[in-house]
Every structure is written in structure tokens, then in C-alpha cells.
Design a protein around this motif. Sequence first.
Motif, PDB file in Angstrom:
ATOM      1  N   ILE A  34       0.827  -1.204   0.000  1.00  0.00           N
ATOM      2  CA  ILE A  34       0.000   0.000   0.000  1.00  0.00           C
ATOM      3  C   ILE A  34       0.869   1.265   0.000  1.00  0.00           C
ATOM      4  O   ILE A  34       0.534   2.268  -0.626  1.00  0.00           O
ATOM      5  N   VAL A  35       2.029   1.191   0.662  1.00  0.00           N
ATOM      6  CA  VAL A  35       2.903   2.359   0.759  1.00  0.00           C
ATOM      7  C   VAL A  35       3.589   2.645  -0.574  1.00  0.00           C
ATOM      8  O   VAL A  35       3.876   3.800  -0.899  1.00  0.00           O
ATOM      9  N   ASN A  36       3.837   1.593  -1.387  1.00  0.00           N
ATOM     10  CA  ASN A  36       4.435   1.811  -2.706  1.00  0.00           C
ATOM     11  C   ASN A  36       3.581   2.737  -3.554  1.00  0.00           C
ATOM     12  O   ASN A  36       4.090   3.628  -4.237  1.00  0.00           O
ATOM     13  N   ILE A  37       2.260   2.513  -3.521  1.00  0.00           N
ATOM     14  CA  ILE A  37       1.346   3.324  -4.337  1.00  0.00           C
ATOM     15  C   ILE A  37       1.296   4.761  -3.810  1.00  0.00           C
ATOM     16  O   ILE A  37       1.197   5.722  -4.575  1.00  0.00           O
ATOM     17  N   ALA A  38       1.354   4.924  -2.495  1.00  0.00           N
ATOM     18  CA  ALA A  38       1.241   6.255  -1.892  1.00  0.00           C
ATOM     19  C   ALA A  38       2.554   7.034  -1.927  1.00  0.00           C
ATOM     20  O   ALA A  38       2.554   8.254  -1.708  1.00  0.00           O
ATOM     21  N   PHE A 163      -6.973   3.718  -4.130  1.00  0.00           N
ATOM     22  CA  PHE A 163      -8.232   4.403  -3.771  1.00  0.00           C
ATOM     23  C   PHE A 163      -8.009   5.413  -2.638  1.00  0.00           C
ATOM     24  O   PHE A 163      -8.498   6.548  -2.695  1.00  0.00           O
ATOM     25  N   LEU A 164      -7.280   5.006  -1.599  1.00  0.00           N
ATOM     26  CA  LEU A 164      -7.061   5.900  -0.453  1.00  0.00           C
ATOM     27  C   LEU A 164      -6.261   7.137  -0.861  1.00  0.00           C
ATOM     28  O   LEU A 164      -6.564   8.261  -0.459  1.00  0.00           O
ATOM     29  N   THR A 165      -5.218   6.921  -1.684  1.00  0.00           N
ATOM     30  CA  THR A 165      -4.363   8.039  -2.099  1.00  0.00           C
ATOM     31  C   THR A 165      -5.123   9.007  -2.992  1.00  0.00           C
ATOM     32  O   THR A 165      -5.000  10.229  -2.867  1.00  0.00           O
ATOM     33  N   GLU A 166      -5.947   8.463  -3.893  1.00  0.00           N
ATOM     34  CA  GLU A 166      -6.615   9.313  -4.871  1.00  0.00           C
ATOM     35  C   GLU A 166      -7.830  10.031  -4.287  1.00  0.00           C
ATOM     36  O   GLU A 166      -8.062  11.207  -4.573  1.00  0.00           O
ATOM     37  N   GLN A 298       3.153   6.372 -12.672  1.00  0.00           N
ATOM     38  CA  GLN A 298       2.528   7.589 -12.155  1.00  0.00           C
ATOM     39  C   GLN A 298       3.180   8.868 -12.689  1.00  0.00           C
ATOM     40  O   GLN A 298       2.493   9.809 -13.065  1.00  0.00           O
ATOM     41  N   VAL A 299       4.505   8.907 -12.698  1.00  0.00           N
ATOM     42  CA  VAL A 299       5.207  10.144 -13.056  1.00  0.00           C
ATOM     43  C   VAL A 299       5.399  10.276 -14.566  1.00  0.00           C
ATOM     44  O   VAL A 299       5.154  11.335 -15.150  1.00  0.00           O
ATOM     45  N   VAL A 300       5.831   9.184 -15.210  1.00  0.00           N
ATOM     46  CA  VAL A 300       6.115   9.255 -16.646  1.00  0.00           C
ATOM     47  C   VAL A 300       4.831   9.090 -17.471  1.00  0.00           C
ATOM     48  O   VAL A 300       4.555   9.868 -18.388  1.00  0.00           O
ATOM     49  N   LYS A 301       4.039   8.079 -17.145  1.00  0.00           N
ATOM     50  CA  LYS A 301       2.831   7.800 -17.927  1.00  0.00           C
ATOM     51  C   LYS A 301       1.610   8.578 -17.447  1.00  0.00           C
ATOM     52  O   LYS A 301       0.593   8.633 -18.142  1.00  0.00           O
ATOM     53  N   GLY A 302       1.672   9.154 -16.243  1.00  0.00           N
ATOM     54  CA  GLY A 302       0.560   9.954 -15.744  1.00  0.00           C
ATOM     55  C   GLY A 302      -0.613   9.148 -15.225  1.00  0.00           C
ATOM     56  O   GLY A 302      -1.746   9.659 -15.146  1.00  0.00           O
ATOM     57  N   PHE A 303      -0.387   7.880 -14.836  1.00  0.00           N
ATOM     58  CA  PHE A 303      -1.465   7.068 -14.276  1.00  0.00           C
ATOM     59  C   PHE A 303      -1.876   7.625 -12.913  1.00  0.00           C
ATOM     60  O   PHE A 303      -1.043   8.114 -12.148  1.00  0.00           O
ATOM     61  N   SER A 304      -3.160   7.523 -12.588  1.00  0.00           N
ATOM     62  CA  SER A 304      -3.617   7.866 -11.247  1.00  0.00           C
ATOM     63  C   SER A 304      -3.193   6.760 -10.281  1.00  0.00           C
ATOM     64  O   SER A 304      -2.860   5.645 -10.709  1.00  0.00           O
ATOM     65  N   THR A 308      -2.754   2.842 -11.235  1.00  0.00           N
ATOM     66  CA  THR A 308      -1.470   2.182 -10.984  1.00  0.00           C
ATOM     67  C   THR A 308      -1.669   0.895 -10.202  1.00  0.00           C
ATOM     68  O   THR A 308      -1.051  -0.136 -10.492  1.00  0.00           O
ATOM     69  N   GLY A 309      -2.544   0.946  -9.193  1.00  0.00           N
ATOM     70  CA  GLY A 309      -2.828  -0.255  -8.403  1.00  0.00           C
ATOM     71  C   GLY A 309      -3.353  -1.382  -9.270  1.00  0.00           C
ATOM     72  O   GLY A 309      -2.880  -2.519  -9.189  1.00  0.00           O
TER      73      GLY A 309
END
Length: 508
Positions: A34-38, A163-166, A298-304, A308-309
Motif C-alpha cells: 500500500i505504501v508503494n502506491i502512496a 483508492f485511499l491516495t486518490e 505515475q510520473v512518466v505515464k501519468g497514471f492515477s 497504478t494499483g
Amino acid sequence: MGTPLPVTALDPRRWKALAFIALAQLMVVLDATIVNIALPSAQADLGISDGNRQWVITAYALAFGGLLLFGGRIADLWGRKNTFVTGLIGFALASALGGAAQNEAMMLGARALQGLFGALLAPAALSLLAVMFTDAKERAKAFGIYGAIAGGGGAVGLILGGFLTEYLNWRWTFFVNIPFAAVAVLGAVSVIREPAGTRNRSPLDIPGVVLSTLGLVSLVYGFTRAESNGWTDASTLGLFIAAVVLLAAFVFTESKVKHPLLPLRVVANRNRGGVYASLGLAVIGMFGLFLFLTYYLQVVKGFSPVKTGFAFLPMIAGMITGSTQIGARLMTRVPPRLLMGPGFVVAALGMGLLTQLQVDSSYAGLILPAQLLLGLGMGTAFMPAMSLATIGVEARDAGVASAMINTSQQVGGAIGTALLNTIAASATATYLADHAAGARGAGAQLLQAQAMVDGYTHAIWWAVGILAVSATIAFTLINTGVPGLGHAQASGDTEGAEDELPVPVVAH
């Protein structure tokens, strides 16, 4: 805390207890992904540098891996239920600290504390299952449920983290642990009763704990210092030398003390040593890849964060399929090395595809098939590795042998994140220096993305090589035969009767 049961009695509430033990396991496994995504959001909010961002992962993994053996011994000595509840409460408090973090130091401190209490929680949970489920059929079912949660928890963490991050913010990826822990504590206090007579009263090997932990910290910190100061800098070399000296002193100490933290007979066995080495190296590549792909998407492709999850699910699906449909089905038919070696080779092929990453690479055309190959290979290799981890081990060493498989994974992950992040950051800096002239505006933004991807691919090539070494170790060191046929019969080796049958173990 409840009256202890006689050691031979079956606790009528053991299945209820399993539910709360499994909930605690889900919390720990979920937290790992979960921390990887956040992380990208937390890094930007707290002003964490690119060089230090991997410490958000590494601080947890190093504390967890470095103290697992110690946590297992504490559970044996102090009582598994007491240790389990203490680990839950401490993990919840550390999670609250991480969610409330105002700066980099507070975040890294919270992650280290999570790792420390996780190192108490994980072995206590496993050993509670071991002493509460003594009937063979019930034990297999209980460990199967526990293992399924360990496999599926990673996927839950990736999606829940998105979901939590977004929709809330990254802080909730920490706060979400608190209700999990609260329910597990209430359940543990009310239904878990530890059988009497199952503690190990041997005194703690304090020198072993200190030397192993300091040695591992020096090793990982040496890799991170290499990024900012260079591989030949005096401080970097000093940390590597300190790590070698401390870990050598640990091995010497363990050979001399009466009650060692890690009896050397556990790792000296050819097959067990091969499992620990090959799996630890393989995880080095896996942990670094999670970090790079998260930032790439997230950074290069711009995924939310949510997208990403979900983008990671093919890798998780591949791992579950490789483990349950390939590894589990073939494990009683072919020698373990013929699953582990090819599994690591397939994983290396998947990793190799990712060396072709570009700023405009297609998810469906490149990342998806790479993830499937990586997951299938790793899942196929992991299944026999977990079973082989306690091959021929004495009953008194079963706990520490099980903890060693966790330790090799966690320390491998800590080293992998540090090493590959260092390689990627160095390659990115070199690319920028070589191409920066004349880049302005949108061109500078594209150059930055190209430099990031160039750094990732450099590091991924190293991960390919590491997986190739894992496969070589599996093919050459692991020589036990098909489970149930006997070692000498299956492999032609007569190294010793202790190598005849693998004893299954479910590892965290």
C-alpha cells in the motif's frame, strides 16, 4: 490473558482465533504494498529527495528483516499471545505516527518502528498457528488459509492504496492499519489461549541480535551512500567494511555461544542455504522493480494511483497462478531445483522485456506481458522454496529456519531497493549531464522523463543479472529429490539422511 490450555488439548475457539491472526497477517502484507502506491504523493508532500525516497521502503524492510529472528525468540520466551498483542498495538501506534508525519525524519522513524513491531507480530502469529493447530489435517487447512491471505494481501494493498491516495490522501494508507489492529487485538485478547508448555526458556543471544542488526544496517546504508558520494568514497567503503566485520563477528559469535540466535547448522545445509541465497537474491530484483514501475506509471505515464494499483494486478495474478497451478501441482512430481531454476529463468525473461522501456512504451504491448512472465516465474519458484526452507531441520530449529526464509526476503528487499535505486539515480544524473545542453521548456520536461526511464532500464538490467544468478544457484546448490522418493534415490546424492524429505512451511 486467559488460562493456558494443556499442551495436548485442542482449543475449541481455535478457528475464531485463526480469523484474528489472519486479519493481523493481512494488515502486515497489505502495508508492504500500500505504501508503494502512496509513495510519490508522500514524497512530494514531505519534500523527500529522490535519493532518500527508497528509505521509506528500506527503513521498514530492514527493521523487519533484521529483527525477525529476534522477534521469533521473544515470542518463544515471553509467550506468543503476549508478543502478538504487543506487536499489534505497536504497529498501530507506528502507523498513526506515519500518517501524521510532518517531515522526512518523522516518516522514516515511523516506518522503522512499523518494521520493528512487525518483526514481533509475524513470527508470533505463525507460531500461534503452529501450537494451536496440532491435528495434521486442521493444521494444513489453517496454514493454507494463512498462506492465501499472504498471497492475496499484496493485491488488496495495491488497489486499496490507490483508492485511499486518490480519493482521500496518502496519510490514510497508514491510518487504515489502526482499525485492522484494533479488531485483531480485541479478538486476540478474547479468544486466543496459548497451550501450556510450548515456550523456549533459553536465554536471549543479545550479542547476536546486536551484531546482525548493525551489520545489516551498515550494508544497506553503504549502498545508499554510494548514490550521493560514489562507490569509492571513504564513507561508502567504510560502511561496507564495517558490514563485513560485523557480520563476520556475528557468524563467529553464533559458532561459540550456547544458545545462538541463528544456529549455524540451519544455514550450513546445502539445500536450505541454496534456498535462502537464491530467494534472497531474487527478491532484490523484485523490490526494486515495484519502486521503478510505480514511478514510471505515475510520473512518466501519468497514471492515477488507482489505475497504478490495477496495473500491477497481472503480476499478482501471475504469482498466484505460478504458485497454485504450477508449483503446487508439480512439487510432488519433479525435484525442487527443476521448478526453482526454470522459474527464476522465466522471471528473468520478464524482467528482460522491461529493459526495453521507453517514455512512450505501451502498457498492453510491453509492461503487461513482462509482468505476467515475472509473476509466473516467481510464483513457480517460490512454492517449492517455501517448502524446502525447513528440509531435514531439527524440531528445535524449525522456528528459526522458517524465520530465515522471511529474513532472506526482507533483507534482500532492503538491499535491492537501495542498490537498484542507487544505480538508477546515477544513470539518470549521467543522462541529464550528457543531454542537458539546449533543453528548454517542454523539451526539458521530456528530457527529464527520458533520463528517469534511462535510469530505470539501467537498474533493471542489473535485476536481470541477479535473477540469472538466482537460477544458477538453484540449479547447482539445490540437489534434493522429489518429496516422498528420498533424497539419494531421486538425485543420486548420499550427503546425509537429513536431506531426505522437505518439511512444508508457510512463510510470511
